[in-house]
Design a protein around this motif. Structure first.
Motif, PDB file in Angstrom:
ATOM      1  N   ARG A  58      -9.533 -38.968  -4.472  1.00 62.77           N
ATOM      2  CA  ARG A  58      -8.510 -38.247  -5.237  1.00 62.77           C
ATOM      3  C   ARG A  58      -8.706 -38.563  -6.715  1.00 62.77           C
ATOM      4  O   ARG A  58      -8.743 -39.737  -7.104  1.00 62.77           O
ATOM      5  CB  ARG A  58      -7.124 -38.685  -4.776  1.00 62.77           C
ATOM      6  N   THR A  61      -3.796 -34.828  -9.466  1.00 63.68           N
ATOM      7  CA  THR A  61      -2.859 -34.120  -8.606  1.00 63.68           C
ATOM      8  C   THR A  61      -3.530 -32.901  -7.970  1.00 63.68           C
ATOM      9  O   THR A  61      -3.922 -31.970  -8.664  1.00 63.68           O
ATOM     10  CB  THR A  61      -1.625 -33.684  -9.416  1.00 63.68           C
ATOM     11  N   VAL A  64      -9.728 -33.475  -5.578  1.00 65.36           N
ATOM     12  CA  VAL A  64     -10.583 -34.513  -5.001  1.00 65.36           C
ATOM     13  C   VAL A  64     -12.037 -34.178  -5.299  1.00 65.36           C
ATOM     14  O   VAL A  64     -12.389 -33.027  -5.539  1.00 65.36           O
ATOM     15  CB  VAL A  64     -10.396 -34.639  -3.466  1.00 65.36           C
ATOM     16  N   SER A  99      -5.225 -26.867  -3.497  1.00 59.06           N
ATOM     17  CA  SER A  99      -4.689 -27.980  -4.287  1.00 59.06           C
ATOM     18  C   SER A  99      -3.367 -28.482  -3.711  1.00 59.06           C
ATOM     19  O   SER A  99      -3.149 -29.692  -3.586  1.00 59.06           O
ATOM     20  CB  SER A  99      -4.503 -27.525  -5.740  1.00 59.06           C
ATOM     21  N   ILE A 102      -4.058 -30.372  -0.432  1.00 61.00           N
ATOM     22  CA  ILE A 102      -4.639 -31.690  -0.688  1.00 61.00           C
ATOM     23  C   ILE A 102      -3.554 -32.665  -1.127  1.00 61.00           C
ATOM     24  O   ILE A 102      -3.507 -33.807  -0.680  1.00 61.00           O
ATOM     25  CB  ILE A 102      -5.754 -31.591  -1.742  1.00 61.00           C
ATOM     26  N   GLU A 103      -2.669 -32.195  -1.985  1.00 62.61           N
ATOM     27  CA  GLU A 103      -1.599 -33.073  -2.454  1.00 62.61           C
ATOM     28  C   GLU A 103      -0.690 -33.477  -1.305  1.00 62.61           C
ATOM     29  O   GLU A 103      -0.259 -34.622  -1.213  1.00 62.61           O
ATOM     30  CB  GLU A 103      -0.812 -32.368  -3.564  1.00 62.61           C
ATOM     31  N   PHE A 106      -2.209 -36.319   0.802  1.00 63.87           N
ATOM     32  CA  PHE A 106      -2.093 -37.668   0.245  1.00 63.87           C
ATOM     33  C   PHE A 106      -0.648 -38.138   0.079  1.00 63.87           C
ATOM     34  O   PHE A 106      -0.341 -39.302   0.301  1.00 63.87           O
ATOM     35  CB  PHE A 106      -2.800 -37.749  -1.110  1.00 63.87           C
ATOM     36  N   SER A 141      -5.844 -42.714  -1.811  1.00 61.20           N
ATOM     37  CA  SER A 141      -6.668 -41.926  -2.731  1.00 61.20           C
ATOM     38  C   SER A 141      -8.051 -41.604  -2.164  1.00 61.20           C
ATOM     39  O   SER A 141      -8.941 -41.204  -2.893  1.00 61.20           O
ATOM     40  CB  SER A 141      -6.828 -42.664  -4.059  1.00 61.20           C
TER      41      SER A 141
END
Length: 196
Positions: A58, A61, A64, A99, A102-103, A106, A141
Motif C-alpha cells: 500500500r 489511499t 498499491v 481504488s 483496495i481501500e 486494507f 499495508s
C-alpha cells in the motif's frame, strides 16, 4: 498453450484451485483471527502456484504497487510488473472503483475477489483475489494476491473489472484503522499572495 483448469473448479462458482489453495494458506497463517504478517508467508507452501502469486504494498489511499510478481501475470501483460501500480493494469474507467475496493481491503479489512476480462480488444476472463496482510511494522499495508486465467484466455494490455465482492474479516487482533494520506499528484505548492 493456455492455462489448464479443472472443470470442477467452475461448478457452482467454486474458485479455481489456485485461489482456494492460496486462500487456505493465508488463512492458516492467521492467529486468533489476526491478519498474518507478510514475513509469515512460506513460498514452499505455495510452490504449486507461485507463477500466479504476487505481493502488493500500500503506497497511499486506495493505491498499491507490486513488490513481487509471478511469471503468469507478467506473461499475460507482457511486461515486468515490479514497482508498477496495480491500477495501471486496469482500463481508466475502472480505476476509481478499484481504488475504493483496495481501500476497503486494507481498512475494513476484507478479502477482495474480482472477476476480470481482457481489455483493448483482447479476449480472456480472469479471477483475482487479494488477502490483506501486515508489514513487519504491524500495519495493514501488504496484500497477497493471486490471478488465474480461464481456459483459452490470452494476453492483454489492460483488464476490465466485471464484478467484485469483499468478505469482511472479523475477530482477533485486527490492526487499528489508519488512513495514509494520498500522495500529492502535482508536486507543486500553493504560495499565498502569488500572482494570478
Amino acid at each position: 498453450m493456455g492455462v489448464v483448469l479443472s472443470l470442477a473448479d467452475f461448478i457452482k462458482g467454486a474458485p479455481p484451485s489456485a485461489l482456494k489453495e492460496i486462500g487456505d494458506h493465508w488463512q492458516s497463517l492467521r492467529v486468533d483471527g489476526a491478519l498474518p504478517k507478510r514475513s509469515d508467508l512460506s513460498p514452499k507452501d505455495m510452490s504449486a502456484h507461485l507463477d500466479k502469486v504476487f505481493l502488493l504494498e500500500r503506497i497511499g489511499t486506495g493505491h498499491v504497487k507490486f513488490r513481487l510478481c509471478g511469471s503468469m501475470l507478467c506473461d499475460i501483460l507482457s511486461m515486468d510488473l515490479r514497482g508498477m501500480p496495480l491500477s495501471a493494469l486496469f482500463e481508466p474507467p475502472y480505476r476509481d472503483q478499484l481504488s475504493g475496493l483496495i481501500e476497503e481491503c486494507f481498512q475494513r479489512p476484507a478479502i477482495l475477489h474480482m472477476s476480470l476480462s481482457a481489455g483493448w480488444s483482447a479476449s480472456g476472463n480472469y479471477r483475482m483475489a487479494l488477502w490483506p496482510m501486515l508489514s513487519d511494522l504491524g500495519d495493514a499495508s501488504r496484500a497477497l494476491g493471486c490471478l488465474v486465467a480461464d481456459d483459452g484466455s490470452g494476453p492483454t494490455k489492460r483488464f476490465r473489472l466485471d464484478h467484485a465482492s469483499t468478505d469482511a474479516l472479523c475477530g482477533g487482533d485486527l490492526p487499528p484503522r489508519t488512513k495514509k494520506p494520498a500522495p500529492l499528484g502535482t508536486g507543486f505548492e500553493l504560495i499565498d499572495g502569488g500572482a494570478d
